[in-house]
Design a protein around this motif. Structure first.
Motif, short mmCIF file in Angstrom:
data_model
loop_
_atom_site.label_atom_id
_atom_site.label_comp_id
_atom_site.label_asym_id
_atom_site.label_seq_id
_atom_site.Cartn_x
_atom_site.Cartn_y
_atom_site.Cartn_z
N ASN A 60 -6.15 12.54 2.59
CA ASN A 60 -5.21 11.43 2.49
C ASN A 60 -5.97 10.20 2.02
O ASN A 60 -7.07 9.94 2.47
CB ASN A 60 -4.56 11.13 3.84
CG ASN A 60 -3.62 12.23 4.25
OD1 ASN A 60 -2.96 12.83 3.43
ND2 ASN A 60 -3.57 12.52 5.53
N CYS A 61 -5.34 9.45 1.13
CA CYS A 61 -5.95 8.25 0.57
C CYS A 61 -4.93 7.12 0.63
O CYS A 61 -3.80 7.29 0.18
CB CYS A 61 -6.36 8.53 -0.87
SG CYS A 61 -6.97 7.11 -1.75
N ARG A 62 -5.34 5.99 1.18
CA ARG A 62 -4.47 4.81 1.23
C ARG A 62 -4.92 3.85 0.14
O ARG A 62 -6.03 3.34 0.16
CB ARG A 62 -4.55 4.15 2.59
CG ARG A 62 -3.65 2.93 2.71
CD ARG A 62 -3.65 2.36 4.10
NE ARG A 62 -3.04 3.32 5.00
CZ ARG A 62 -3.51 3.61 6.22
NH1 ARG A 62 -4.59 3.01 6.67
NH2 ARG A 62 -2.90 4.48 6.97
N ILE A 109 0.35 5.84 0.49
CA ILE A 109 -0.50 6.99 0.80
C ILE A 109 -0.35 8.02 -0.32
O ILE A 109 0.76 8.32 -0.76
CB ILE A 109 -0.10 7.65 2.14
CG1 ILE A 109 -0.23 6.65 3.28
CG2 ILE A 109 -0.90 8.91 2.39
CD1 ILE A 109 -1.63 6.34 3.68
N LEU A 159 -8.85 3.48 1.18
CA LEU A 159 -9.27 3.91 2.51
C LEU A 159 -8.94 5.39 2.64
O LEU A 159 -7.83 5.81 2.30
CB LEU A 159 -8.56 3.10 3.60
CG LEU A 159 -8.85 3.52 5.03
CD1 LEU A 159 -10.30 3.23 5.39
CD2 LEU A 159 -7.91 2.81 5.98
N PRO A 163 -8.48 7.67 5.58
CA PRO A 163 -8.40 7.64 7.04
C PRO A 163 -9.11 8.80 7.74
O PRO A 163 -9.63 8.64 8.84
CB PRO A 163 -6.90 7.68 7.33
CG PRO A 163 -6.23 7.29 6.07
CD PRO A 163 -7.17 7.64 4.96
N GLU A 164 -9.14 9.96 7.10
CA GLU A 164 -9.76 11.15 7.72
C GLU A 164 -11.06 11.55 7.03
O GLU A 164 -11.52 12.67 7.18
CB GLU A 164 -8.76 12.31 7.69
CG GLU A 164 -7.55 12.03 8.56
CD GLU A 164 -6.25 12.49 7.91
OE1 GLU A 164 -6.30 13.21 6.91
OE2 GLU A 164 -5.19 12.09 8.42
N GLU A 177 0.83 -1.20 0.00
CA GLU A 177 0.00 0.00 0.00
C GLU A 177 0.86 1.25 0.00
O GLU A 177 2.06 1.19 0.29
CB GLU A 177 -0.96 0.01 1.19
CG GLU A 177 -0.30 0.00 2.54
CD GLU A 177 -1.32 -0.10 3.67
OE1 GLU A 177 -2.46 -0.53 3.43
OE2 GLU A 177 -0.95 0.26 4.78
N GLN A 230 -13.72 11.22 3.30
CA GLN A 230 -13.58 11.43 1.86
C GLN A 230 -14.34 12.65 1.36
O GLN A 230 -14.65 12.75 0.17
CB GLN A 230 -13.99 10.16 1.11
CG GLN A 230 -15.41 9.72 1.32
CD GLN A 230 -15.62 8.30 0.85
OE1 GLN A 230 -15.24 7.36 1.53
NE2 GLN A 230 -16.24 8.15 -0.31
#
Length: 147
Positions: free
Chosen positions: A96-98, A42, A77, A79-80, A40, A82
């Motif tokens: 942030n996008c994982r 970020i 994902l 995390p904070e 993965e 979308q």
């Protein structure tokens, strides 16, 4: 004004800005891993010129294997959250996008992951971001569709 039938000429001017999304980094390399092991990375999504909140939706590709089976080895994902949010100073907050990849079967493919904002349903310019996979290198490319 009602007592005076004269015509008034009003001139308005302005600059129209279309919302857009950029990515940091613009290139991303996902490490090759053994089968059924997750890799993965970020990615920062940098929205610009959004005047109101907009939720980012994601379309993940299904890959067809040699035997005809279809799998989706990608996951996303936020995390904070979308949602593109307008800050108190009028700028858009970064997201942030994982991006994760895991497959129990050998996979080699060219695919797209689309990030789509809520403006897609309007009859204005539509912004989509495509991630193009060349072996294990992701190249972020903005695609703008016009109706």
């Amino acid at each position: 004004l009602n007592d005076n039938p004269s015509h008034y000429k009003i001139t308005l001017s302005g600059t129209m800005k279309s919302p857009k999304i950029n990515f940091d980094p613009p290139f991303l390399m996902l490490m090759p891993v053994p089968l059924d092991v997750k890799t993965e990375a970020i990615v920062n999504i940098i929205p610009q010129d959004y005047l109101r909140q907009s939720r980012i939706q994601v379309e993940l590709p299904e890959l067809e294997l040699e035997d005809g089976d279809r799998i989706c080895p990608f996951s996303i994902l936020f995390p904070e959250g979308q949602d593109i949010v307008l800050s108190s100073n009028g700028t858009n907050m970064e997201l942030n996008c994982r991006i994760s990849f895991r497959s129990s079967r050998p996979v080699s493919s060219l695919g797209n992951i689309f990030f789509i904002d809520e403006e897609e349903n309007r009859l204005l310019q539509q912004q989509r971001i495509a991630f193009l996979l060349y072996t294990h290198i992701w190249h972020f490319t903005p695609l703008v569709n016009k109706l």
